[in-house]
Motif scaffolding. Structure first.
Motif, PDB file in Angstrom:
ATOM      1  N   SER A 196      -3.092  -2.734  -6.468  1.00  0.00           N
ATOM      2  CA  SER A 196      -2.926  -1.338  -6.863  1.00  0.00           C
ATOM      3  C   SER A 196      -4.212  -0.616  -6.517  1.00  0.00           C
ATOM      4  O   SER A 196      -5.292  -1.209  -6.554  1.00  0.00           O
ATOM      5  N   THR A 197      -4.100   0.641  -6.167  1.00  0.00           N
ATOM      6  CA  THR A 197      -5.303   1.380  -5.793  1.00  0.00           C
ATOM      7  C   THR A 197      -5.060   2.875  -5.864  1.00  0.00           C
ATOM      8  O   THR A 197      -3.925   3.336  -5.775  1.00  0.00           O
ATOM      9  N   HIS A 198      -6.154   3.629  -6.101  1.00  0.00           N
ATOM     10  CA  HIS A 198      -6.021   5.074  -5.908  1.00  0.00           C
ATOM     11  C   HIS A 198      -6.855   5.510  -4.713  1.00  0.00           C
ATOM     12  O   HIS A 198      -7.087   6.694  -4.504  1.00  0.00           O
ATOM     13  N   TYR A 199      -7.313   4.512  -3.927  1.00  0.00           N
ATOM     14  CA  TYR A 199      -8.035   4.827  -2.688  1.00  0.00           C
ATOM     15  C   TYR A 199      -7.086   4.705  -1.508  1.00  0.00           C
ATOM     16  O   TYR A 199      -6.584   3.621  -1.216  1.00  0.00           O
ATOM     17  N   MET A 200      -6.879   5.835  -0.826  1.00  0.00           N
ATOM     18  CA  MET A 200      -5.949   5.773   0.304  1.00  0.00           C
ATOM     19  C   MET A 200      -6.474   4.852   1.415  1.00  0.00           C
ATOM     20  O   MET A 200      -5.709   4.183   2.089  1.00  0.00           O
ATOM     21  N   ASP A 201      -7.803   4.773   1.576  1.00  0.00           N
ATOM     22  CA  ASP A 201      -8.316   3.921   2.662  1.00  0.00           C
ATOM     23  C   ASP A 201      -8.086   2.447   2.353  1.00  0.00           C
ATOM     24  O   ASP A 201      -7.821   1.652   3.250  1.00  0.00           O
ATOM     25  N   GLU A 202      -8.114   2.099   1.076  1.00  0.00           N
ATOM     26  CA  GLU A 202      -7.850   0.706   0.707  1.00  0.00           C
ATOM     27  C   GLU A 202      -6.407   0.326   1.054  1.00  0.00           C
ATOM     28  O   GLU A 202      -6.142  -0.721   1.650  1.00  0.00           O
ATOM     29  N   ALA A 203      -5.488   1.210   0.700  1.00  0.00           N
ATOM     30  CA  ALA A 203      -4.083   0.960   1.008  1.00  0.00           C
ATOM     31  C   ALA A 203      -3.886   0.886   2.523  1.00  0.00           C
ATOM     32  O   ALA A 203      -3.187   0.011   3.038  1.00  0.00           O
ATOM     33  N   TYR A 204      -4.535   1.795   3.225  1.00  0.00           N
ATOM     34  CA  TYR A 204      -4.371   1.853   4.673  1.00  0.00           C
ATOM     35  C   TYR A 204      -4.942   0.618   5.356  1.00  0.00           C
ATOM     36  O   TYR A 204      -4.360   0.067   6.282  1.00  0.00           O
ATOM     37  N   GLY A 216       4.967   7.549 -12.759  1.00  0.00           N
ATOM     38  CA  GLY A 216       5.888   6.442 -13.016  1.00  0.00           C
ATOM     39  C   GLY A 216       7.031   6.300 -12.027  1.00  0.00           C
ATOM     40  O   GLY A 216       7.883   5.431 -12.178  1.00  0.00           O
ATOM     41  N   GLU A 217       7.035   7.171 -11.007  1.00  0.00           N
ATOM     42  CA  GLU A 217       8.150   7.134 -10.050  1.00  0.00           C
ATOM     43  C   GLU A 217       7.668   6.882  -8.634  1.00  0.00           C
ATOM     44  O   GLU A 217       6.526   7.234  -8.295  1.00  0.00           O
ATOM     45  N   ALA A 218       8.549   6.318  -7.822  1.00  0.00           N
ATOM     46  CA  ALA A 218       8.240   6.131  -6.407  1.00  0.00           C
ATOM     47  C   ALA A 218       8.372   7.476  -5.707  1.00  0.00           C
ATOM     48  O   ALA A 218       9.341   8.203  -5.910  1.00  0.00           O
ATOM     49  N   VAL A 219       7.381   7.801  -4.909  1.00  0.00           N
ATOM     50  CA  VAL A 219       7.417   9.047  -4.164  1.00  0.00           C
ATOM     51  C   VAL A 219       7.811   8.772  -2.708  1.00  0.00           C
ATOM     52  O   VAL A 219       8.689   9.417  -2.160  1.00  0.00           O
ATOM     53  N   LEU A 220       7.137   7.807  -2.093  1.00  0.00           N
ATOM     54  CA  LEU A 220       7.426   7.422  -0.709  1.00  0.00           C
ATOM     55  C   LEU A 220       7.095   5.954  -0.551  1.00  0.00           C
ATOM     56  O   LEU A 220       6.202   5.440  -1.219  1.00  0.00           O
ATOM     57  N   GLU A 221       7.787   5.291   0.341  1.00  0.00           N
ATOM     58  CA  GLU A 221       7.484   3.884   0.576  1.00  0.00           C
ATOM     59  C   GLU A 221       7.602   3.568   2.060  1.00  0.00           C
ATOM     60  O   GLU A 221       8.498   4.057   2.734  1.00  0.00           O
ATOM     61  N   GLY A 222       6.694   2.743   2.564  1.00  0.00           N
ATOM     62  CA  GLY A 222       6.806   2.324   3.957  1.00  0.00           C
ATOM     63  C   GLY A 222       5.503   1.772   4.491  1.00  0.00           C
ATOM     64  O   GLY A 222       4.538   1.596   3.745  1.00  0.00           O
ATOM     65  N   HIS A 223       5.497   1.496   5.802  1.00  0.00           N
ATOM     66  CA  HIS A 223       4.274   1.066   6.464  1.00  0.00           C
ATOM     67  C   HIS A 223       3.339   2.272   6.536  1.00  0.00           C
ATOM     68  O   HIS A 223       3.785   3.369   6.869  1.00  0.00           O
ATOM     69  N   PRO A 224       2.056   2.101   6.195  1.00  0.00           N
ATOM     70  CA  PRO A 224       1.177   3.268   6.127  1.00  0.00           C
ATOM     71  C   PRO A 224       1.202   4.113   7.403  1.00  0.00           C
ATOM     72  O   PRO A 224       1.350   5.343   7.326  1.00  0.00           O
ATOM     73  N   ALA A 225       1.103   3.470   8.558  1.00  0.00           N
ATOM     74  CA  ALA A 225       1.058   4.259   9.797  1.00  0.00           C
ATOM     75  C   ALA A 225       2.385   4.957  10.052  1.00  0.00           C
ATOM     76  O   ALA A 225       2.419   6.113  10.485  1.00  0.00           O
TER      77      ALA A 225
END
Ligand code: ADP
Length: 314
Positions: A196-204, A216-225
């Motif tokens: 889990s993270t609130h850093y977009m670069d970590e997720a990327y 508490g809800e999903a907004v978007l899901e997928g491969h970062p790129a």
């Protein structure tokens, strides 16, 4: 298809104070992949993870499915525990004990004793670049060292699944890169990673797949790129002094015909577009230091989909 490492369908969690922390979340984590839950503070990331490793109970709803390595944490918490490593947000280290003893306690809990335990611990301390801290007191360790120690501890049982709650929050960039490298190396060896993270670069940097969460809800899901490709313009002109934005407005209103999307706040204005040239032209009307022209990132995507910033204070 291979059985997923984690499968969640319609997960809900309401705390006793009536906060509905997770609202109907569904996602699947493929075995051997890295999956990131990305969202601001309070999005429900920790709650979701705690439910997966049996530390929190979901709301009792008939349609909820939770499978972690084929087990349901509501029933089979121990089966999950023996095959999973968990790095909680607060590390949960014993400050009174030295590094070796912290790990020996866990080794014993995992049924690893004597010489084998010491060998395994030395191997993990070397892997996490902590071997010279072997006999140091936990109290003396820096934040980054404590985090690496917590990861070493989570690896003692050779987990198939590693769950890390905000692994690099508050750490300096150098330590963050060391931790990312270690996680990548674990992924190469086949470990499934949920982070889990609130850093977009970590997720990327880390994730094959991300789930962007908010309230508490999903907004978007997928491969970062591919999320960026599908949902975002390529470039952004960030005007860091909102009072000067009228110059950009005038430039972009010059009839160049390009689609520009604008996000404004009291402090700044963001101009998004796929073509670089009009943004460059507009930027020329500003002084050095009044703008940044950069590629759009996941932070921008979060702002676009939720109207909020990832790191804004709640
Ligand atoms: P995140 O990890 O994304 O920051 P959390 O799962 O920690 O989000 O929190 C989601 C929401 O649930 C927040 O509003 C938080 O205040 C609330 N919350 C978390 N833990 C508890 C708890 N033990 N009791 C009551 N409310 C909680």
């Amino acid at each position: 298809m291979e059985t997923p490492a984690i499968r969640v369908v319609s997960l809900h969690k309401t705390y006793q104070n009536d906060i509905h922390a997770v609202k109907g979340l569904s996602f699947t984590v493929a075995a051997g992949s890295c999956f990131a839950l990305l969202g601001p503070n309070g999005a429900g990331k920790t709650t979701t993870m705690k439910i997966l490793y049996g530390k929190a109970r979901p709301d009792p709803q008939g349609e909820t499915v939770i499978e972690v390595l084929g087990f349901d944490p509501r029933r089979d918490e121990l089966d999950i525990k023996v095959q999973t490593g968990v790095v909680p947000q607060d590390n949960a280290l014993d400050e009174e004990l030295d590094v070796m003893r912290n790990l020996l306690v866990y080794a014993r809990l995992n049924g690893i004793r004597g010489r084998r335990a010491v060998e395994r611990i030395d191997e993990l301390l070397a892997f996490m670049e902590l071997i010279d801290k072997r006999n140091a007191s936990v109290r003396e360790l820096s934040g980054g060292m404590k985090r690496r120690l917590a990861i070493a501890r989570a690896l003692l049982n050779n987990p198939r699944l590693l769950i890390l709650d905000e692994p690099t929050t508050g750490l300096d960039p150098q330590v963050r890169h060391v931790i990312w490298d270690k996680l990548r190396s674990l992924m190469r060896s086949g470990v499934t990673v949920l982070v889990s993270t609130h850093y977009m670069d970590e997720a990327y940097q880390l994730a094959n797949r991300i789930l962007i969460m908010d309230h508490g809800e999903a907004v978007l899901e997928g491969h970062p790129a591919s999320l960026m490709e599908t949902h975002m313009e390529r470039h952004v002109l960030e005007v860091t002094n909102a009072a000067r934005a009228s110059r950009v407005d005038a430039a972009l209103g010059d009839g160049n015909g390009d689609d520009i999307r604008v996000e404004r706040s009291a402090e700044r204005a963001l101009y998004y577009g796929n073509a670089l040239a009009p943004l460059e032209d507009a930027a020329r009307r500003l002084d050095f230091g009044e703008y940044v022209l950069r590629p759009a990132n996941l932070e921008d995507l979060f702002l676009k989909t939720t109207g909020r910033q990832l790191n804004e204070l709640q």
